[in-house]
Design a protein around this motif. Structure first.
Motif, PDB file in Angstrom:
ATOM      1  N   GLU A   3       0.823  -1.219   0.000  1.00 39.17           N
ATOM      2  CA  GLU A   3       0.000   0.000   0.000  1.00 39.17           C
ATOM      3  C   GLU A   3       0.856   1.269   0.000  1.00 39.17           C
ATOM      4  O   GLU A   3       0.601   2.203  -0.761  1.00 39.17           O
ATOM      5  CB  GLU A   3      -0.930  -0.034   1.223  1.00 39.17           C
ATOM      6  CG  GLU A   3      -1.925   1.103   1.237  1.00 39.17           C
ATOM      7  CD  GLU A   3      -2.779   1.129   2.505  1.00 39.17           C
ATOM      8  OE1 GLU A   3      -3.024   0.048   3.072  1.00 39.17           O
ATOM      9  OE2 GLU A   3      -3.190   2.224   2.902  1.00 39.17           O
ATOM     10  N   LEU A  90      -8.843   9.685  -4.345  1.00 41.45           N
ATOM     11  CA  LEU A  90      -8.881   8.441  -5.108  1.00 41.45           C
ATOM     12  C   LEU A  90      -9.034   7.234  -4.187  1.00 41.45           C
ATOM     13  O   LEU A  90      -8.137   6.922  -3.398  1.00 41.45           O
ATOM     14  CB  LEU A  90      -7.569   8.316  -5.913  1.00 41.45           C
ATOM     15  CG  LEU A  90      -7.307   7.006  -6.644  1.00 41.45           C
ATOM     16  CD1 LEU A  90      -8.369   6.751  -7.711  1.00 41.45           C
ATOM     17  CD2 LEU A  90      -5.915   7.035  -7.279  1.00 41.45           C
ATOM     18  N   LEU A  92      -9.127   3.412  -4.207  1.00 40.15           N
ATOM     19  CA  LEU A  92      -8.696   2.365  -5.120  1.00 40.15           C
ATOM     20  C   LEU A  92      -8.835   1.008  -4.438  1.00 40.15           C
ATOM     21  O   LEU A  92      -8.245   0.774  -3.382  1.00 40.15           O
ATOM     22  CB  LEU A  92      -7.223   2.638  -5.452  1.00 40.15           C
ATOM     23  CG  LEU A  92      -6.620   2.153  -6.759  1.00 40.15           C
ATOM     24  CD1 LEU A  92      -7.487   2.489  -7.959  1.00 40.15           C
ATOM     25  CD2 LEU A  92      -5.224   2.768  -6.924  1.00 40.15           C
ATOM     26  N   LEU A 120      -3.993  15.564  -6.587  1.00 42.86           N
ATOM     27  CA  LEU A 120      -4.461  14.480  -5.721  1.00 42.86           C
ATOM     28  C   LEU A 120      -4.199  14.879  -4.266  1.00 42.86           C
ATOM     29  O   LEU A 120      -3.061  15.143  -3.885  1.00 42.86           O
ATOM     30  CB  LEU A 120      -3.701  13.193  -6.066  1.00 42.86           C
ATOM     31  CG  LEU A 120      -4.125  11.928  -5.328  1.00 42.86           C
ATOM     32  CD1 LEU A 120      -5.555  11.538  -5.689  1.00 42.86           C
ATOM     33  CD2 LEU A 120      -3.177  10.776  -5.643  1.00 42.86           C
ATOM     34  N   GLY A 123      -6.830   9.810  -0.403  1.00 46.65           N
ATOM     35  CA  GLY A 123      -7.588   8.671  -0.905  1.00 46.65           C
ATOM     36  C   GLY A 123      -7.527   7.505   0.041  1.00 46.65           C
ATOM     37  O   GLY A 123      -7.230   7.671   1.227  1.00 46.65           O
ATOM     38  N   ASP A 124      -7.825   6.336  -0.504  1.00 45.96           N
ATOM     39  CA  ASP A 124      -7.800   5.128   0.306  1.00 45.96           C
ATOM     40  C   ASP A 124      -7.424   3.976  -0.609  1.00 45.96           C
ATOM     41  O   ASP A 124      -7.831   3.949  -1.776  1.00 45.96           O
ATOM     42  CB  ASP A 124      -9.184   4.905   0.936  1.00 45.96           C
ATOM     43  CG  ASP A 124      -9.128   3.912   2.083  1.00 45.96           C
ATOM     44  OD1 ASP A 124      -8.064   3.789   2.719  1.00 45.96           O
ATOM     45  OD2 ASP A 124     -10.154   3.256   2.341  1.00 45.96           O
ATOM     46  N   THR A 125      -6.645   3.040  -0.099  1.00 44.92           N
ATOM     47  CA  THR A 125      -6.199   1.907  -0.909  1.00 44.92           C
ATOM     48  C   THR A 125      -6.537   0.622  -0.173  1.00 44.92           C
ATOM     49  O   THR A 125      -6.108   0.437   0.966  1.00 44.92           O
ATOM     50  CB  THR A 125      -4.674   1.995  -1.147  1.00 44.92           C
ATOM     51  OG1 THR A 125      -4.366   3.301  -1.652  1.00 44.92           O
ATOM     52  CG2 THR A 125      -4.220   0.949  -2.136  1.00 44.92           C
TER      53      THR A 125
HETATM   54  P1  ADP Z   1      -5.725   6.117   7.598  1.00 44.05           P
HETATM   55  O1  ADP Z   1      -5.484   4.696   8.003  1.00 44.05           O
HETATM   56  O2  ADP Z   1      -5.445   7.117   8.674  1.00 44.05           O
HETATM   57  O3  ADP Z   1      -7.033   6.308   6.916  1.00 44.05           O
HETATM   58  P2  ADP Z   1      -4.248   5.579   5.255  1.00 44.05           P
HETATM   59  O4  ADP Z   1      -3.102   4.687   5.610  1.00 44.05           O
HETATM   60  O5  ADP Z   1      -5.453   5.005   4.638  1.00 44.05           O
HETATM   61  O6  ADP Z   1      -4.591   6.452   6.530  1.00 44.05           O
HETATM   62  O7  ADP Z   1      -3.714   6.732   4.290  1.00 44.05           O
HETATM   63  C1  ADP Z   1      -2.531   7.431   4.598  1.00 44.05           C
HETATM   64  C2  ADP Z   1      -2.431   8.612   3.646  1.00 44.05           C
HETATM   65  O8  ADP Z   1      -2.331   8.155   2.334  1.00 44.05           O
HETATM   66  C3  ADP Z   1      -3.632   9.545   3.722  1.00 44.05           C
HETATM   67  O9  ADP Z   1      -3.180  10.870   3.562  1.00 44.05           O
HETATM   68  C4  ADP Z   1      -4.456   9.118   2.539  1.00 44.05           C
HETATM   69  O10 ADP Z   1      -5.229  10.196   2.042  1.00 44.05           O
HETATM   70  C5  ADP Z   1      -3.359   8.710   1.551  1.00 44.05           C
HETATM   71  N1  ADP Z   1      -3.837   7.704   0.590  1.00 44.05           N
HETATM   72  C6  ADP Z   1      -4.129   6.399   0.804  1.00 44.05           C
HETATM   73  N2  ADP Z   1      -4.537   5.798  -0.333  1.00 44.05           N
HETATM   74  C7  ADP Z   1      -4.509   6.752  -1.304  1.00 44.05           C
HETATM   75  C8  ADP Z   1      -4.823   6.779  -2.685  1.00 44.05           C
HETATM   76  N3  ADP Z   1      -5.279   5.694  -3.325  1.00 44.05           N
HETATM   77  N4  ADP Z   1      -4.669   7.946  -3.334  1.00 44.05           N
HETATM   78  C9  ADP Z   1      -4.232   9.032  -2.698  1.00 44.05           C
HETATM   79  N5  ADP Z   1      -3.914   9.094  -1.421  1.00 44.05           N
HETATM   80  C10 ADP Z   1      -4.054   7.963  -0.702  1.00 44.05           C
END
Ligand code: ADP
Ligand code: MG
Length: 326
Positions: A3, A90, A92, A120, A123-125
Protein backbone atom coordinates in the motif's frame (compact mmCIF):
# COMPACT_ATOMS: atom_id res chain seq x y z
CA UNK A 1 3.65 -3.40 -4.41
CA UNK A 2 2.47 -2.77 -0.86
CA UNK A 3 0.00 0.00 0.00
CA UNK A 4 2.74 2.46 0.94
CA UNK A 5 4.47 2.08 -2.45
CA UNK A 6 1.20 2.47 -4.34
CA UNK A 7 0.38 5.70 -2.51
CA UNK A 8 3.93 7.00 -3.04
CA UNK A 9 3.69 6.31 -6.78
CA UNK A 10 0.34 8.10 -7.03
CA UNK A 11 1.67 11.04 -5.03
CA UNK A 12 4.77 11.35 -7.23
CA UNK A 13 2.66 11.41 -10.42
CA UNK A 14 -0.39 13.34 -9.27
CA UNK A 15 0.65 15.66 -6.46
CA UNK A 16 4.33 16.29 -7.10
CA UNK A 17 6.42 18.47 -4.77
CA UNK A 18 7.25 21.33 -4.53
CA UNK A 19 3.69 22.45 -4.14
CA UNK A 20 4.03 26.16 -4.67
CA UNK A 21 0.75 26.37 -6.55
CA UNK A 22 -2.00 28.41 -4.99
CA UNK A 23 -4.36 25.44 -5.13
CA UNK A 24 -1.95 23.03 -3.41
CA UNK A 25 -3.63 21.35 -0.42
CA UNK A 26 -2.58 22.93 2.89
CA UNK A 27 -2.17 19.36 4.16
CA UNK A 28 -2.16 16.66 1.50
CA UNK A 29 -1.27 12.97 1.31
CA UNK A 30 0.41 11.57 4.41
CA UNK A 31 -1.74 12.76 7.28
CA UNK A 32 -5.05 11.39 8.54
CA UNK A 33 -7.07 13.76 6.35
CA UNK A 34 -6.45 16.57 3.89
CA UNK A 35 -6.88 20.28 4.57
CA UNK A 36 -7.70 22.59 1.65
CA UNK A 37 -8.17 26.33 1.54
CA UNK A 38 -11.33 27.72 -0.12
CA UNK A 39 -10.47 31.26 -1.34
CA UNK A 40 -12.71 34.08 -0.03
CA UNK A 41 -15.80 34.60 -2.18
CA UNK A 42 -15.68 31.05 -3.56
CA UNK A 43 -17.72 27.95 -2.84
CA UNK A 44 -16.63 24.32 -2.88
CA UNK A 45 -18.35 22.01 -5.43
CA UNK A 46 -17.96 18.31 -4.59
CA UNK A 47 -18.84 15.24 -6.64
CA UNK A 48 -18.06 11.52 -6.54
CA UNK A 49 -18.39 8.62 -8.99
CA UNK A 50 -17.47 4.95 -8.76
CA UNK A 51 -16.46 2.64 -11.61
CA UNK A 52 -16.82 -1.10 -10.88
CA UNK A 53 -15.37 -3.83 -13.09
CA UNK A 54 -18.10 -5.71 -14.92
CA UNK A 55 -20.67 -2.96 -14.27
CA UNK A 56 -19.00 0.18 -15.65
CA UNK A 57 -16.07 -1.23 -17.59
CA UNK A 58 -15.03 -4.52 -19.19
CA UNK A 59 -12.33 -6.62 -17.46
CA UNK A 60 -10.01 -6.14 -20.47
CA UNK A 61 -10.08 -2.30 -20.18
CA UNK A 62 -6.54 -0.88 -20.15
CA UNK A 63 -5.56 0.58 -16.73
CA UNK A 64 -4.71 3.94 -18.33
CA UNK A 65 -8.14 4.18 -19.99
CA UNK A 66 -9.88 3.26 -16.74
CA UNK A 67 -7.88 5.90 -14.85
CA UNK A 68 -8.65 8.60 -17.40
CA UNK A 69 -12.35 7.79 -17.49
CA UNK A 70 -12.70 7.66 -13.69
CA UNK A 71 -11.34 11.20 -13.46
CA UNK A 72 -13.11 12.43 -16.61
CA UNK A 73 -16.60 11.48 -15.44
CA UNK A 74 -16.05 13.38 -12.19
CA UNK A 75 -14.62 16.45 -13.93
CA UNK A 76 -17.59 16.33 -16.31
CA UNK A 77 -19.86 16.78 -13.27
CA UNK A 78 -17.77 19.76 -12.16
CA UNK A 79 -18.00 21.20 -15.70
CA UNK A 80 -21.80 20.88 -15.58
CA UNK A 81 -21.82 22.96 -12.39
CA UNK A 82 -19.53 25.60 -13.94
CA UNK A 83 -16.77 24.81 -11.42
CA UNK A 84 -13.01 25.05 -11.83
CA UNK A 85 -11.36 21.75 -10.74
CA UNK A 86 -8.99 21.99 -7.79
CA UNK A 87 -8.43 18.68 -5.97
CA UNK A 88 -9.37 15.03 -6.16
CA UNK A 89 -9.43 11.97 -3.89
CA UNK A 90 -8.88 8.44 -5.11
CA UNK A 91 -10.41 5.33 -3.55
CA UNK A 92 -8.70 2.37 -5.12
CA UNK A 93 -9.72 -1.28 -4.53
CA UNK A 94 -7.27 -3.67 -6.19
CA UNK A 95 -7.20 -7.47 -6.41
CA UNK A 96 -3.37 -7.37 -6.20
CA UNK A 97 -0.52 -4.88 -5.88
CA UNK A 98 0.67 -5.46 -9.47
CA UNK A 99 3.24 -2.67 -9.92
CA UNK A 100 2.88 -2.64 -13.71
CA UNK A 101 -0.84 -2.07 -13.38
CA UNK A 102 -0.35 0.70 -10.80
CA UNK A 103 2.20 2.47 -13.02
CA UNK A 104 -0.08 2.35 -16.04
CA UNK A 105 -3.04 3.52 -13.98
CA UNK A 106 -1.12 6.36 -12.40
CA UNK A 107 0.41 7.59 -15.66
CA UNK A 108 -2.99 7.27 -17.35
CA UNK A 109 -4.37 9.77 -14.85
CA UNK A 110 -1.57 12.27 -15.32
CA UNK A 111 -2.39 14.04 -18.62
CA UNK A 112 -5.99 14.88 -17.70
CA UNK A 113 -5.08 15.79 -14.11
CA UNK A 114 -2.40 18.19 -15.36
CA UNK A 115 -4.50 19.66 -18.15
CA UNK A 116 -7.39 20.34 -15.81
CA UNK A 117 -5.24 21.58 -12.91
CA UNK A 118 -6.41 19.08 -10.24
CA UNK A 119 -4.05 17.78 -7.57
CA UNK A 120 -4.46 14.48 -5.72
CA UNK A 121 -5.11 15.39 -2.08
CA UNK A 122 -5.75 11.94 -0.60
CA UNK A 123 -7.59 8.67 -0.91
CA UNK A 124 -7.80 5.13 0.31
CA UNK A 125 -6.20 1.91 -0.91
CA UNK A 126 -7.74 -1.48 -0.17
CA UNK A 127 -7.66 -4.98 -1.62
CA UNK A 128 -10.70 -6.61 -3.21
CA UNK A 129 -12.50 -6.78 -6.58
CA UNK A 130 -11.28 -3.97 -8.87
CA UNK A 131 -13.11 -0.68 -8.41
CA UNK A 132 -12.16 2.99 -8.63
CA UNK A 133 -13.92 5.81 -6.78
CA UNK A 134 -12.90 9.40 -7.42
CA UNK A 135 -14.15 12.40 -5.51
CA UNK A 136 -13.45 15.71 -7.25
CA UNK A 137 -13.56 19.14 -5.65
CA UNK A 138 -13.92 22.37 -7.60
CA UNK A 139 -14.46 26.06 -6.96
CA UNK A 140 -17.11 28.51 -8.14
CA UNK A 141 -17.85 32.13 -7.34
CA UNK A 142 -20.31 32.30 -4.47
CA UNK A 143 -23.86 31.60 -5.71
CA UNK A 144 -22.77 31.15 -9.34
CA UNK A 145 -22.95 27.34 -9.69
CA UNK A 146 -24.98 26.16 -12.67
CA UNK A 147 -27.97 23.97 -11.79
CA UNK A 148 -30.62 21.89 -13.54
CA UNK A 149 -33.48 24.04 -12.38
CA UNK A 150 -33.36 27.42 -14.15
CA UNK A 151 -34.59 26.66 -17.69
CA UNK A 152 -37.32 29.07 -18.88
CA UNK A 153 -39.83 28.72 -21.75
CA UNK A 154 -38.33 30.35 -24.83
CA UNK A 155 -34.73 29.43 -23.88
CA UNK A 156 -32.59 27.69 -26.50
CA UNK A 157 -31.38 24.13 -25.79
CA UNK A 158 -27.73 23.62 -26.67
CA UNK A 159 -25.38 20.61 -26.67
CA UNK A 160 -21.59 20.55 -26.89
CA UNK A 161 -19.64 18.23 -29.20
CA UNK A 162 -21.35 15.28 -30.84
CA UNK A 163 -23.75 12.65 -29.57
CA UNK A 164 -23.88 8.89 -30.01
CA UNK A 165 -20.23 7.90 -30.68
CA UNK A 166 -19.69 6.21 -27.30
CA UNK A 167 -22.96 4.28 -27.62
CA UNK A 168 -21.92 3.08 -31.08
CA UNK A 169 -18.50 1.98 -29.76
CA UNK A 170 -20.14 0.03 -26.92
CA UNK A 171 -22.54 -1.69 -29.33
CA UNK A 172 -19.67 -2.72 -31.62
CA UNK A 173 -17.58 -3.94 -28.66
CA UNK A 174 -20.47 -5.97 -27.26
CA UNK A 175 -20.99 -7.70 -30.59
CA UNK A 176 -17.31 -8.68 -30.63
CA UNK A 177 -16.17 -6.09 -33.20
CA UNK A 178 -13.44 -3.47 -33.07
CA UNK A 179 -14.73 0.11 -33.20
CA UNK A 180 -12.86 2.63 -35.36
CA UNK A 181 -10.51 4.89 -33.44
CA UNK A 182 -12.71 7.96 -33.23
CA UNK A 183 -15.68 6.22 -31.57
CA UNK A 184 -13.36 4.09 -29.42
CA UNK A 185 -11.80 7.30 -28.09
CA UNK A 186 -15.25 8.73 -27.36
CA UNK A 187 -16.04 5.71 -25.16
CA UNK A 188 -12.70 5.19 -23.40
CA UNK A 189 -11.22 8.69 -23.27
CA UNK A 190 -14.05 11.21 -22.88
CA UNK A 191 -12.89 14.81 -22.45
CA UNK A 192 -14.76 16.79 -19.78
CA UNK A 193 -16.03 20.08 -21.25
CA UNK A 194 -14.49 22.25 -18.54
CA UNK A 195 -13.90 25.37 -20.65
CA UNK A 196 -17.50 25.32 -21.86
CA UNK A 197 -18.85 24.82 -18.32
CA UNK A 198 -16.77 27.67 -16.92
CA UNK A 199 -17.86 29.92 -19.79
CA UNK A 200 -21.52 29.18 -19.11
CA UNK A 201 -21.47 30.81 -15.67
CA UNK A 202 -23.64 33.91 -16.03
CA UNK A 203 -24.88 32.77 -19.46
CA UNK A 204 -26.71 29.42 -19.06
CA UNK A 205 -30.01 29.20 -17.18
CA UNK A 206 -29.51 25.45 -16.58
CA UNK A 207 -26.90 22.80 -17.33
CA UNK A 208 -26.29 19.04 -17.03
CA UNK A 209 -23.68 16.65 -18.38
CA UNK A 210 -24.95 13.89 -20.65
CA UNK A 211 -23.95 10.61 -19.01
CA UNK A 212 -27.17 8.56 -19.28
CA UNK A 213 -28.27 9.69 -22.75
CA UNK A 214 -29.55 13.01 -24.12
CA UNK A 215 -33.27 12.31 -23.51
CA UNK A 216 -32.75 11.07 -19.94
CA UNK A 217 -30.48 13.96 -19.00
CA UNK A 218 -32.44 16.72 -20.75
CA UNK A 219 -35.46 15.29 -18.92
CA UNK A 220 -33.69 15.97 -15.61
CA UNK A 221 -33.47 19.64 -16.59
CA UNK A 222 -37.11 19.71 -17.68
CA UNK A 223 -38.29 18.12 -14.45
CA UNK A 224 -36.14 20.30 -12.21
CA UNK A 225 -37.18 23.43 -14.12
CA UNK A 226 -40.84 22.37 -14.49
CA UNK A 227 -40.85 23.03 -18.24
CA UNK A 228 -41.15 21.10 -21.51
CA UNK A 229 -39.08 21.12 -24.68
CA UNK A 230 -39.18 20.72 -28.42
CA UNK A 231 -36.09 19.17 -30.01
CA UNK A 232 -35.29 19.15 -33.72
CA UNK A 233 -33.72 15.73 -34.42
CA UNK A 234 -32.19 16.95 -37.67
CA UNK A 235 -30.02 19.31 -35.63
CA UNK A 236 -28.56 16.73 -33.21
CA UNK A 237 -24.81 16.84 -33.90
CA UNK A 238 -23.11 13.57 -34.90
CA UNK A 239 -19.72 12.46 -36.15
CA UNK A 240 -18.91 10.94 -39.54
CA UNK A 241 -19.04 7.50 -37.89
CA UNK A 242 -22.83 7.82 -37.52
CA UNK A 243 -23.44 9.22 -41.02
CA UNK A 244 -23.88 5.83 -42.68
CA UNK A 245 -26.60 4.68 -40.23
CA UNK A 246 -30.30 5.04 -40.97
CA UNK A 247 -31.82 8.10 -39.34
CA UNK A 248 -33.82 6.15 -36.80
CA UNK A 249 -30.80 4.02 -35.75
CA UNK A 250 -28.71 7.17 -35.44
CA UNK A 251 -31.38 8.94 -33.39
CA UNK A 252 -31.70 5.96 -31.02
CA UNK A 253 -27.94 6.11 -30.34
CA UNK A 254 -27.93 9.89 -29.96
CA UNK A 255 -31.06 10.04 -27.82
CA UNK A 256 -30.60 7.04 -25.53
CA UNK A 257 -26.94 6.02 -25.74
CA UNK A 258 -25.00 6.92 -22.63
CA UNK A 259 -21.43 7.96 -21.90
CA UNK A 260 -21.31 11.06 -24.15
CA UNK A 261 -20.03 13.38 -21.39
CA UNK A 262 -21.08 16.39 -23.41
CA UNK A 263 -22.91 19.31 -21.79
CA UNK A 264 -26.59 20.01 -22.39
CA UNK A 265 -27.67 23.49 -21.31
CA UNK A 266 -30.21 26.25 -21.87
CA UNK A 267 -29.60 29.93 -22.64
CA UNK A 268 -31.89 32.92 -23.19
CA UNK A 269 -32.76 33.20 -26.92
CA UNK A 270 -31.12 36.63 -27.27
CA UNK A 271 -27.72 35.26 -26.15
CA UNK A 272 -26.78 33.43 -29.35
CA UNK A 273 -23.91 35.83 -30.07
CA UNK A 274 -22.33 34.97 -26.71
CA UNK A 275 -22.79 31.30 -27.51
CA UNK A 276 -20.74 31.74 -30.70
CA UNK A 277 -18.05 33.58 -28.75
CA UNK A 278 -17.89 30.74 -26.21
CA UNK A 279 -17.66 28.14 -29.00
CA UNK A 280 -14.70 30.01 -30.48
CA UNK A 281 -12.98 30.60 -27.14
CA UNK A 282 -13.37 26.98 -25.98
CA UNK A 283 -12.74 25.37 -29.37
CA UNK A 284 -15.86 23.21 -28.93
CA UNK A 285 -18.82 22.84 -31.24
CA UNK A 286 -21.97 24.20 -29.56
CA UNK A 287 -25.19 23.33 -31.37
CA UNK A 288 -28.68 24.70 -30.74
CA UNK A 289 -30.97 21.65 -30.94
CA UNK A 290 -34.30 22.93 -29.68
CA UNK A 291 -36.36 25.24 -27.50
CA UNK A 292 -37.73 25.13 -23.97
CA UNK A 293 -41.55 25.20 -23.93
CA UNK A 294 -44.23 25.51 -21.28
CA UNK A 295 -45.92 22.27 -22.44
CA UNK A 296 -44.49 20.11 -19.64
CA UNK A 297 -43.47 17.41 -22.13
CA UNK A 298 -40.59 16.60 -24.43
CA UNK A 299 -41.46 16.64 -28.12
CA UNK A 300 -38.93 15.17 -30.56
CA UNK A 301 -39.50 16.40 -34.13
CA UNK A 302 -38.21 14.69 -37.27
CA UNK A 303 -36.97 16.94 -40.11
CA UNK A 304 -40.36 16.46 -41.88
CA UNK A 305 -42.13 17.87 -38.82
CA UNK A 306 -43.60 14.55 -37.62
CA UNK A 307 -43.17 13.48 -34.01
CA UNK A 308 -40.59 10.76 -33.24
CA UNK A 309 -41.07 8.29 -30.38
CA UNK A 310 -37.88 6.44 -29.54
CA UNK A 311 -38.07 2.88 -28.19
CA UNK A 312 -35.27 3.31 -25.63
CA UNK A 313 -35.62 3.30 -21.87
CA UNK A 314 -34.72 6.98 -21.46
CA UNK A 315 -38.09 7.89 -22.92
CA UNK A 316 -40.06 5.48 -20.69
CA UNK A 317 -38.31 6.83 -17.65
CA UNK A 318 -39.15 10.36 -18.71
CA UNK A 319 -42.87 9.83 -19.24
CA UNK A 320 -43.27 7.94 -15.94
CA UNK A 321 -41.52 10.61 -13.95
CA UNK A 322 -43.33 13.46 -15.68
CA UNK A 323 -46.65 11.86 -14.76
CA UNK A 324 -45.58 11.59 -11.15
CA UNK A 325 -44.36 15.15 -10.95
CA UNK A 326 -47.21 16.58 -13.04
P1 ADP B 1 -5.72 6.12 7.60
O1 ADP B 1 -5.48 4.70 8.00
O2 ADP B 1 -5.45 7.12 8.67
O3 ADP B 1 -7.03 6.31 6.92
P2 ADP B 1 -4.25 5.58 5.25
O4 ADP B 1 -3.10 4.69 5.61
O5 ADP B 1 -5.45 5.00 4.64
O6 ADP B 1 -4.59 6.45 6.53
O7 ADP B 1 -3.71 6.73 4.29
C1 ADP B 1 -2.53 7.43 4.60
C2 ADP B 1 -2.43 8.61 3.65
O8 ADP B 1 -2.33 8.15 2.33
C3 ADP B 1 -3.63 9.54 3.72
O9 ADP B 1 -3.18 10.87 3.56
C4 ADP B 1 -4.46 9.12 2.54
O10 ADP B 1 -5.23 10.20 2.04
C5 ADP B 1 -3.36 8.71 1.55
N1 ADP B 1 -3.84 7.70 0.59
C6 ADP B 1 -4.13 6.40 0.80
N2 ADP B 1 -4.54 5.80 -0.33
C7 ADP B 1 -4.51 6.75 -1.30
C8 ADP B 1 -4.82 6.78 -2.68
N3 ADP B 1 -5.28 5.69 -3.33
N4 ADP B 1 -4.67 7.95 -3.33
C9 ADP B 1 -4.23 9.03 -2.70
N5 ADP B 1 -3.91 9.09 -1.42
C10 ADP B 1 -4.05 7.96 -0.70
MG1 MG C 1 -7.55 5.07 5.28
Amino acid sequence: MVEFDIVRQLQKDLCPAPLSRKSAPVIGIGDDAAVVEVPPGKQLVVTTDTLVEGTHFLPETAPGDLAHKALAVNLSDLAAMGAEPAWFFLGLTLPSGDSDWVHQFSSGLQPLARASGVLLAGGDTTSGPLSVTITALGLVEEGAALTRSGAQPGNLIVVSGQLGDAALALEIQRSGGLPVDSVHVALDRPEPRLAVGAGLVGLATSCIDISDGFVADLSHILRASEVGAEVDLGRLPHSAALSSLTESRRWELQLNGGDDYELCFTIPADNEAELHRLAQASGETLTVVGTVTDSGRLLLRKPDGAEFTPVGSGWEHFSDSMEQSG
